[in-house]
Design a protein around this motif. Structure first.
Motif, PDB file in Angstrom:
ATOM      1  N   UNK A 129       1.184   6.988  -3.139  1.00 53.78           N
ATOM      2  CA  UNK A 129       0.332   7.590  -2.111  1.00 53.78           C
ATOM      3  C   UNK A 129       0.298   6.729  -0.851  1.00 53.78           C
ATOM      4  N   UNK A 130       0.089   5.426  -1.016  1.00 61.15           N
ATOM      5  CA  UNK A 130      -0.017   4.546   0.148  1.00 61.15           C
ATOM      6  C   UNK A 130       1.353   4.113   0.664  1.00 61.15           C
ATOM      7  N   UNK A 131       2.391   4.276  -0.129  1.00 61.48           N
ATOM      8  CA  UNK A 131       3.744   3.972   0.310  1.00 61.48           C
ATOM      9  C   UNK A 131       4.076   2.490   0.376  1.00 61.48           C
ATOM     10  N   UNK A 132       3.391   1.680  -0.401  1.00 65.53           N
ATOM     11  CA  UNK A 132       3.674   0.245  -0.398  1.00 65.53           C
ATOM     12  C   UNK A 132       4.866  -0.065  -1.296  1.00 65.53           C
ATOM     13  N   UNK A 133       5.551  -1.154  -0.976  1.00 66.39           N
ATOM     14  CA  UNK A 133       6.625  -1.621  -1.841  1.00 66.39           C
ATOM     15  C   UNK A 133       6.034  -2.116  -3.153  1.00 66.39           C
ATOM     16  N   UNK A 134       6.865  -2.225  -4.179  1.00 62.77           N
ATOM     17  CA  UNK A 134       6.369  -2.569  -5.514  1.00 62.77           C
ATOM     18  C   UNK A 134       5.594  -3.886  -5.543  1.00 62.77           C
ATOM     19  N   UNK A 135       6.152  -4.941  -4.951  1.00 59.92           N
ATOM     20  CA  UNK A 135       5.459  -6.240  -4.992  1.00 59.92           C
ATOM     21  C   UNK A 135       4.148  -6.202  -4.218  1.00 59.92           C
ATOM     22  N   UNK A 136       4.134  -5.513  -3.101  1.00 59.47           N
ATOM     23  CA  UNK A 136       2.911  -5.390  -2.306  1.00 59.47           C
ATOM     24  C   UNK A 136       1.886  -4.523  -3.032  1.00 59.47           C
ATOM     25  N   UNK A 137       2.351  -3.473  -3.698  1.00 57.41           N
ATOM     26  CA  UNK A 137       1.448  -2.601  -4.449  1.00 57.41           C
ATOM     27  C   UNK A 137       0.811  -3.360  -5.608  1.00 57.41           C
ATOM     28  N   UNK A 138       1.576  -4.213  -6.264  1.00 50.89           N
ATOM     29  CA  UNK A 138       1.027  -5.014  -7.363  1.00 50.89           C
ATOM     30  C   UNK A 138      -0.042  -5.986  -6.856  1.00 50.89           C
ATOM     31  N   UNK A 139       0.225  -6.598  -5.720  1.00 57.22           N
ATOM     32  CA  UNK A 139      -0.765  -7.506  -5.134  1.00 57.22           C
ATOM     33  C   UNK A 139      -2.032  -6.749  -4.760  1.00 57.22           C
ATOM     34  N   UNK A 140      -1.871  -5.592  -4.128  1.00 57.12           N
ATOM     35  CA  UNK A 140      -3.030  -4.789  -3.743  1.00 57.12           C
ATOM     36  C   UNK A 140      -3.809  -4.305  -4.971  1.00 57.12           C
ATOM     37  N   UNK A 141      -3.102  -3.954  -6.023  1.00 59.09           N
ATOM     38  CA  UNK A 141      -3.768  -3.522  -7.252  1.00 59.09           C
ATOM     39  C   UNK A 141      -4.533  -4.678  -7.886  1.00 59.09           C
ATOM     40  N   UNK A 142      -3.963  -5.872  -7.881  1.00 56.24           N
ATOM     41  CA  UNK A 142      -4.663  -7.040  -8.414  1.00 56.24           C
ATOM     42  C   UNK A 142      -5.945  -7.304  -7.645  1.00 56.24           C
TER      43      UNK A 142
END
Length: 150
Positions: A49-62
């Motif tokens: 949905x937000x279109x973040x790259x995998x590593x950035x999405x993992x950081x944001x999820x953490x």
């Protein structure tokens, strides 16, 4: 009344309730797994949905999971979940947030510096110290093997 070691052990067994081991393990597995599933859903949300790259999405999820763990601790909800889930709430990243916020909430009456700030890392502090120390040690070993050894 004096007890020897065996009598005292029998007395303790008689007075101590038995833990429902299977039930506790099941609750820890299900609720801990649910927390991890929510974390994965948050990661997927940030990627798709937000279109973040995998590593950035993992950081944001953490960061999001830490925020919700701290928020639920502050609202006294995480403790109630922990009564049923046991160790299932300790393992995910939300358990780490809980271990930082809980002592801070307990000692906030003593003020911002001597209470909240100084007690915030009572439980998590040793984990951070030994975790960072171990990572530095592993990094040094990796450096020696990779770059010096050949």
């Amino acid at each position: 009344m004096q007890y020897n070691q065996q009598e005292y052990q029998k007395y303790l067994e008689k007075k101590s309730p038995n833990s429902p081991l299977l039930k506790n393990v099941l609750f820890a597995f299900v609720i801990g797994g649910a927390i991890c599933t929510i974390g994965q859903a948050v990661t997927d949300f940030y990627q798709t949905i937000a279109g973040l790259e995998e590593s950035t999405a993992r950081t944001a999820a953490s960061i999001t999971m830490i925020f919700f763990g701290a928020l639920l601790t502050g609202m006294d909800v995480y403790c109630k979940i922990g009564k049923y889930a046991g160790a299932g709430t300790l393992v995910p990243i939300t358990g780490f947030a809980n271990s930082i916020v809980s002592p801070a909430m307990e000692f906030k009456k003593e003020g911002l510096v001597l209470g909240l700030a100084s007690k915030m890392f009572v439980i998590a502090g040793p984990v951070l110290v030994y975790g960072i120390t171990a990572s530095v040690g592993v990094g040094i070993i990796y450096y020696i093997i990779r770059f010096i050894g050949g």
